[in-house]
Design an enzyme around this catalytic site. Structure first.
Site, PDB file in Angstrom:
ATOM      1  N   GLY B 495       0.802  -1.222   0.000  1.00 26.09           N
ATOM      2  CA  GLY B 495       0.000   0.000   0.000  1.00 26.09           C
ATOM      3  C   GLY B 495       0.830   1.265   0.000  1.00 26.09           C
ATOM      4  O   GLY B 495       0.330   2.341   0.319  1.00 26.09           O
ATOM      5  N   SER B 532      12.246  -3.004   2.705  1.00 24.27           N
ATOM      6  CA  SER B 532      12.383  -4.109   3.650  1.00 24.27           C
ATOM      7  C   SER B 532      12.435  -3.497   5.039  1.00 24.27           C
ATOM      8  O   SER B 532      12.470  -2.264   5.180  1.00 24.27           O
ATOM      9  CB  SER B 532      13.656  -4.906   3.380  1.00 24.27           C
ATOM     10  N   SER B 534      10.208  -3.204   7.131  1.00 25.21           N
ATOM     11  CA  SER B 534       8.984  -2.432   7.417  1.00 25.21           C
ATOM     12  C   SER B 534       9.272  -0.939   7.359  1.00 25.21           C
ATOM     13  O   SER B 534       8.720  -0.141   8.100  1.00 25.21           O
ATOM     14  CB  SER B 534       8.432  -2.780   8.810  1.00 25.21           C
ATOM     15  N   ALA B 720       4.785   8.120  11.771  1.00 19.49           N
ATOM     16  CA  ALA B 720       4.400   6.761  11.360  1.00 19.49           C
ATOM     17  C   ALA B 720       5.611   5.849  11.343  1.00 19.49           C
ATOM     18  O   ALA B 720       6.696   6.247  10.933  1.00 19.49           O
ATOM     19  CB  ALA B 720       3.751   6.801   9.978  1.00 19.49           C
ATOM     20  N   GLY B 722       6.606   1.396  10.688  1.00 17.42           N
ATOM     21  CA  GLY B 722       6.166   0.341   9.774  1.00 17.42           C
ATOM     22  C   GLY B 722       5.394  -0.765  10.461  1.00 17.42           C
ATOM     23  O   GLY B 722       5.470  -0.941  11.681  1.00 17.42           O
ATOM     24  N   GLU B 725       6.244  -6.254   8.873  1.00 16.16           N
ATOM     25  CA  GLU B 725       6.763  -7.508   9.407  1.00 16.16           C
ATOM     26  C   GLU B 725       6.232  -7.892  10.785  1.00 16.16           C
ATOM     27  O   GLU B 725       5.988  -9.073  11.048  1.00 16.16           O
ATOM     28  CB  GLU B 725       8.301  -7.425   9.463  1.00 16.16           C
TER      29      GLU B 725
END
Ligand SMILES: Cc1cc2nc3c(=O)[nH]c(=O)nc-3n(C[C@H](O)[C@H](O)[C@H](O)COP(=O)(O)OP(=O)(O)OC[C@H]3O[C@@H](n4cnc5c(N)ncnc54)[C@H](O)[C@@H]3O)c2cc1C
Ligand code: SF4
Ligand code: FES
Ligand code: FES
Lengths: 334, 771, 164
Positions: B495, B532, B534, B720, B722, B725
């Site tokens: 997303g 990668s 997150s 924000a 992530g 994962e």
């Protein structure tokens, strides 16, 4: 996939003539194509390489009809598993067969897979399905599963090969005493499912006694008492879309509280669907009880020994059988 | 205006320059700031393409004259190639190129191998490749390649690789790199001080990513320009590695990834297929599409390393941890691939407050496919053991497992000594998940009957999710006031497109429809790191915001001239420029931009480094209820609740999807996923989707997500972090703990397959008792 | 049959006839993706293990990787490209977007085709029937809950359209 020719003959005799003498389709030769869901996977994996595929879906003599008559229920070889699952008559009179078909594979595969092909599908033993391994069933000397990764393999040691037969419907059909109608160059014959399947042996490294030039025309379930009930239970590695680790099909009729008729078949325990006669002997004529079912379950697995990694199948098979019997006789499950 | 500083350092290796970007000192959006786009659910911007079949993936490229590549792979786990003859393949119909060690340039690959070598070290190692006009012709040609192998002894398990006279995977031996040892305090003394010691061994399986889209791509080497449509999480990494391998300058290599069918960590580096496709294209002078088949995908393109872990926990009666000691062996496979490391020891060092910690992690070569990052690499494996051990400790101490964790809470990242940017993140996860699940009033396990229910808990931390520098975004405003955001990152199905567009829309005061986001193309956007860890939202989000702030300043300057007011009185809301205190004078943004057309406003944003004095981490916790059938070994997951600290939630829909998807993979890891190798033959027996079981719709339980959703203001300007994962990290141990609660048996070897459950029941005399 | 093993076959896909020359070994998924350039249908396993290649043949969902193109002459094939009317997505496609019934999107065509076949045959399915219809479609991203939700919302939307 390697190249091959495709034939779509008009008549069954023409198809049989194409098969005749053409070999078993292992390397070269001819194979019949029905739904293709097993055949094409074998070819994709380069396990067989037929020169020619003969499409049997458009033959006038073969059909997918499911018909009830004086001789019992006749199912055309081209009937798909989806048709078996959805057929209102099968659902009401042979729910065990609808259940077994409905627990097999996935909706898409059931829409493609025919009953004839289902009975003739080859084992899923991962050594068998690996083109790098030349195991006994494929003409080699050794069964690699015996001393290897045999968690999915057989409990009954009745063949040099310990792969289990993968079909769900076959187990239900065996419990229903079904018969297979075969047509070869010299006409038709009908044999019991019990003699259609046979553990592979030297000189016949496959799971059936069908000749290479025979075609399955239909499967027939002989008439049975209207009160007989059946159930099919299947244990898998995940909740759906997996072959049976163990499955149980049981058909049973009670008469005045006693088991008047019973037949029991197991899947996932032998190279062919397994007819548990010993369990039937324990059950028939007896009054149902948890204890009886436990004894029947033990009897069903007499002679079963475990390989290094499939020992869990023993209690699993017994549990499924006890539950099937409890379910059919209305006993509490626990 | 963003600017940078340079730090110069002279060391043994010469001069090192560190470029430190500035985002322009942007204050983060406040915790109570009313945001109109960020924090709201929006459907994925690329949804339409994906549901109509029009989204173009690497294997969907169709170019004039395109050829199809296939690779011949070793059937042996270890062998020397003594003869190789490709002449018949070269002469086969439709064949345009054959590549092998006979004609490939010497290209070093992995940390210890070559693109093509005369020694193969795993079943599936590349021996030769063919490009032909159809896939079928390429496959036919492979059969014409004659290879003679001299099979060599091999090892496929950690134990076998560590045995005294083990065959060596590489000449250097079977230990991959140096063992990694971490120690703080005095762990042995800590164990001695403990009132209770847990000392157990755990095993986690080799799990296969099985993204539905396999590795591979379409390469076109046209003159001196190579274009590669690749299935990758890192267009810039692939560009750099492929350019270096094939000897092209970076500006002559363009890597494109519009859509990707899943990666889960395995697509964060360039793989041999990328280079082979490129070289085949060069040889053939035509585009070559080379996509791995499912078997090759599962043999050679990465896996989650299997581990064996011995864990010792020491604690006082009150639950205070006095020592954590973990000895970890992990199988690297035949090669080390690089990319994100599988740091199994990480979570032992940080999740719980403990003065005395020692971890020792040894990677071992075996003759099987190379391991690579897989969604929260290392932490999934580590948590699988640590979080069961904590549950065992809680039982031994008779302390509620959540309470035990609360008593060992750390607000500081202990290895670095830095406080966390959101020190309450984990605590909030505990609070929310236990409330959502009803942990306090959870049903007590039933002790009779064949269907036993139990509940389990597990927590996690994760070193990723914070994002990092650098990473860039450009932004342009068209004459009609619409906006294009351009970045070199990629949307790997998480997303990213949508989340980044929301950041731009928020800052610019525009509705989301007025933003177009372009990404996934080194030829279009500026450098962005691999997707990668997150990290993508937290890395590129602030860069987009910085660019948007700059663009907004520019457009307000223009508006100020138009409206003859000071720019400080202006703001943008819902596509209109508003004048503070004078609502009558509002004008549409397009009226402003049209006045200067065809001039175009542009800005650039970059990601500044993370705070130096704090550690950015993500946290979470899960509760699960299971039912175990003690006769059939069936585990039913009845319900699962989860809570995660991922900072500010930019798009709740996307976060929910990540959470539910991650947990579904966690369920697979817990219950069914395991690569099976025949150790005598060195063959992977289930390199397919038939016998390697991944969850189906029927295996996915109801999942309740109770988000933390507290902006992490110290982390970055968007607040924000992530979520890609973390959700899967605690799932397997939470389930194992629930299974223990239900049946009173510890299963320390994952996955908890029917086979293992029945074997454990039989060993404990429970299953058999009834049969 | 031509000497090189190619033979003519006419595929009827999304209502149009496509006469093509193929080898008998060409599977339907390859014919769709290569001969017809309809790349919305995905190939993942080629073994019936994933569902990404699901198309509808004569009203039934099937795996196009286990069908031969030559075996599909005269059968009505619907692929993901056949669901939208021009730029108007079908209610099911709309529901997938609205419900976030996917992440990477690689399984999505297959999921949608399975549910399309279901909704054609049973316009008012239960959640159980919806889930059962996609048991043959792996979603490695794990979007299952939203896939089922999309199926439910599509059925409701179609029912509303019927009433209107
Ligand atoms: C992923 C996957 C999962 C599966 N899961 C299950 C499962 O859970 N349970 C289960 O029972 N099955 C399962 N199957 C097997 C599937 O049911 C069979 O492949 C299918 O029934 C075979 O039928 P078909 O018509 O496709 O046969 P084909 O593939 O067309 O043929 C199979 C074989 O039978 C021969 N043949 C076919 N019809 C006839 C005939 N009338 N006379 C003589 N020979 C004939 C063919 O020549 C060929 O050798 C699964 C298959 C796959 C691929
Ligand atoms: S079980 Fe049968 S198929 Fe499997 S390896 Fe042994 S002989 Fe071969
Ligand atoms: S590609 Fe057909 S089922 Fe996987
Ligand atoms: S959306 Fe990625 S596999 Fe389903």
């Amino acid at each position: 996939m390697r190249a091959f020719a495709y034939a779509s003959p008009r008549s069954l005799d023409e198809a049989i003539a194409l098969l005749d003498g053409a070999g078993d389709g292992h390397a070269g030769g001819t194979r019949l194509l029905a739904g293709g869901t097993d055949l094409l996977t074998l070819m994709q994996a380069d396990l067989i390489a037929p020169e020619r595929l003969v499409d049997i879906k458009r033959l006038a003599e073969l059909d997918d009809r499911i018909e009830d008559g004086a001789e019992g229920l006749t199912i055309g070889a081209l009937a798909t598993l989806a048709e078996l699952e959805e057929d209102p008559f099968v659902q009401s009179r042979y729910p065990i067969l609808a259940e077994a078909a409905g627990l097999a594979a996935t909706p898409q595969l059931r829409n493609m897979a025919t009953l004839g092909g289902n009975l003739l599908q080859r084992p899923r033993c991962w050594y068998f399905r690996d083109s790098r391994v030349h195991c006994w069933l494929k003409g080699g000397d050794l069964c690699y599963a015996r001393g290897g990764e045999n968690q999915h393999h057989a409990l009954f040691d009745v063949s040099p090969c310990v792969a289990v037969h993968p079909s769900d419907p076959a187990v239900a059909l065996l419990a229903l005493d079904a018969r297979v109608r075969l047509r070869g160059p010299s006409g038709e014959r009908e044999i019991s499912l019990g003699s259609f399947f046979a553990p592979p042996e030297d000189g016949r490294r496959k799971e059936t006694t069908q000749a290479d030039n025979e075609v399955i025309v239909a499967v027939r379930i002989p008439p049975r008492h209207a009160d007989a009930r059946g159930v099919y239970l299947k244990a898998m590695e995940r909740k759906a879309w997996a072959f049976a680790l163990v499955s149980v099909a049981a058909v049973l009729r009670l008469e005045a509280g006693r088991i008047a008729e019973v037949s029991v078949a197991l899947g996932g325990v032998a190279p062919a669907p397994w007819h548990a006669r010993d369990a039937e002997q324990v059950l028939v004529g007896a009054e149902s009880s948890a204890d009886l079912f436990a004894r029947a379950a033990d009897a069903a697995l007499t002679g079963a020994g475990a390989l290094a990694k499939n020992g869990y199948k023993l209690p699993l098979a017994k549990a499924l059988l006890r539950r099937a019997l409890a379910d059919l006789t209305g006993q509490p499950v626990d | 205006m963003p600017a940078f500083r340079i730090k110069r350092q002279e060391g043994d290796d010469g001069v090192a320059l560190q470029l430190i970007e500035s985002e322009g000192d942007l204050p983060p959006w406040g915790p109570n700031e009313a945001l109109s786009v960020v924090g709201h659910p929006y459907p994925r911007l690329e949804g339409r393409e994906k549901v109509s079949g029009r989204a173009i993936y690497a294997s969907d490229i169709r170019l004039p004259g395109q050829l199809y590549g296939k690779v011949l792979r070793s059937p042996y786990p270890r062998a020397r190639i003594t003869r190789l003859d490709v002449s018949r393949a070269e002469a086969a119909p439709g064949v345009h190129a054959v590549l092998s060690m006979l004609n490939a340039p010497p290209i070093g690959w992995y940390q210890e191998g070559q693109l093509f070598e005369s020694t193969v070290r795993l079943v599936g190692d590349e021996v030769a490749a063919v490009a032909a006009e159809s896939e079928e012709q390429a496959e036919d040609a492979l059969r014409l390649i004659e290879v003679a192998y001299e099979p060599l002894p091999f090892v496929t398990t950690i134990a076998a690789a560590l045995a005294p006279d083990a065959p060596k995977v590489h000449e250097s031996g079977n230990i991959a790199g140096e063992p990694v040892i971490y120690e703080r305090g005095d762990p042995e003394a800590g164990l001695r001080q403990a009132d209770v010691v847990i000392d157990e061994r755990y095993e986690t399986p080799c799990a296969l990513h099985n993204a539905l889209e396999a590795h591979g791509g379409t390469a076109f080497w046209d003159g001196d320009q190579l274009t590669l449509w690749d299935s990758t999480q890192a267009v810039f990494v692939v560009r750099e590695e492929v350019a270096r391998a094939v000897g092209l300058p970076e500006h002559r290599v363009r890597v494109i990834k519009h859509h990707m069918g899943g990666g889960f960590g395995a697509k964060q580096i360039a793989w041999k297929v990328d280079v082979i496709a490129s070289l085949l294209s060069k040889l053939a002078g035509r585009p070559v599409q080379l996509i791995l088949d499912r078997e090759a995908e599962n043999l050679v393109s990465g896996n989650r390393n299997p581990t064996r872990q011995r864990v010792r926990l020491g604690a006082r009666r009150d639950g205070t941890l006095t020592a954590i000691v973990a000895e970890i062996a992990q199988a690297a496979g035949a090669y080390r691939t690089g990319g994100e490391a599988s740091d199994v020891s990480g979570t032992y060092q940080s999740l719980y407050r403990c003065p005395n910690v020692r971890t020792e992690q040894t990677a071992v070569y075996i003759n099987a496919g190379p391991a690579v990052a897989f969604r929260a690499p290392g932490f999934v494996e580590g948590a699988a053991a640590l979080e069961q051990a904590m549950d065992e400790l809680a039982r031994a101490l008779e302390i509620d497992p959540v309470e035990l964790r609360r008593r060992n809470y750390s607000e500081v990242d202990q290895p670095s000594g830095k406080p966390y940017t959101l020190p309450e993140g984990l605590r909030l996860s505990y609070d929310r998940v236990t409330e959502a699940f009803g942990w306090q009033d959870r049903p007590r396990p039933s002790s009779s009957g064949t269907k036993r229910r139990g509940t389990g808990f597990a927590a996690h931390d994760w070193v990723g999710g914070g994002g990092h520098d650098p990473g860039y975004a450009w932004i342009e405003m068209n004459a009609d006031g619409t906006v294009e955001v351009i970045t070199g990152t990629q949307d790997i199905g998480t997303g990213t497109r949508t989340g980044l567009a929301q950041i731009a829309a928020e800052e610019l005061g525009l509705p989301l429809e007025q933003i177009t986001l372009r990404l996934g193309d080194t030829g279009v956007g500026p450098y962005s790191p691999v997707s990668s860890g997150s990290a993508t939202q937290a890395t590129i989000g602030p860069a987009v915001r910085a660019a948007a702030v700059d663009l907004k300043r520019q457009v307000l300057d223009v508006a100020a001239a138009l409206l003859e007011v000071s720019a400080v009185r202006l703001s943008i809301e819902d596509g209109k420029v508003l004048v503070d205190g004078d609502p009558e004078r509002a004008v549409a943004l397009s009226e402003v931009t049209e006045k200067i057309a065809p001039h175009m406003l542009q800005a650039r944003g970059c990601r500044a480094p993370n705070p130096e004095d704090k550690a950015v981490r993500t946290f979470g916790a899960q509760c699960v209820e299971v039912e175990v059938d003690t006769e059939t070994g069936t585990i039913d997951i009845l319900r699962l609740a989860t809570s995660h600290d991922c900072g500010r939630i930019v798009n709740p829909t996307m976060v929910d999807s990540q959470v539910i998807g991650g947990i579904t993979q966690g369920i697979g890891f817990a219950l069914m996923e395991e690569r099976v190798v025949d150790d005598r033959l060195g063959i992977v027996l289930n390199a397919n989707l038939e016998d390697y079981y991944v969850p189906t719709v029927a295996d996915a339980p109801p999942i309740a997500h109770a988000p933390v959703d507290v902006p992490d203001l110290a982390a970055n300007s968007t607040g924000a972090k992530g979520i890609g994962e973390p959700p899967l990290i605690p799932t397997a141990p939470a389930i194992a703990n629930a299974v223990y609660d239900a049946i009173g048996i510890r299963i320390r070897e994952y996955p908890l397959s029917r086979q293992r459950v029945l074997a454990a029941l039989a060993a404990a005399g429970q299953g058999e008792a009834r049969s | 049959m031509a000497a090189n093993g190619f033979q003519p076959v006419t595929l009827t896909v999304n209502g149009s006839d496509y006469p093509i020359m193929v080898e008998p070994r060409r599977t339907l998924v390859d014919a769709l993706r290569h001969d017809l350039a309809l790349t919305g249908t995905k190939k993942v396993c080629a073994m019936g293990d994933c569902g990404a290649c699901t198309v509808i043949v004569d009203g039934r969902a099937m795996y196009s990787c286990l069908l031969l193109a030559v075996d599909c002459a005269g059968r009505a094939i619907t692929t993901i490209e056949g669901l939208a009317h021009g730029n108007n997505l079908s209610p099911l496609q709309e529901a997938f977007v609205a419900s976030d019934g996917f992440q990477c999107g690689f399984c999505t065509s297959g999921q949608i085709m399975s549910l399309h076949a279901l909704l054609q045959a049973h316009p008012h399915p239960s959640d159980e029937e919806i889930a059962r219809a996609v048991t043959g479609n792996i979603c490695r991203c794990g979007a299952y809950a939203n896939i089922v939700k999309a199926g439910r919302e599509a059925a409701e939307a179609m029912a509303r359209q019927q009433e209107a």
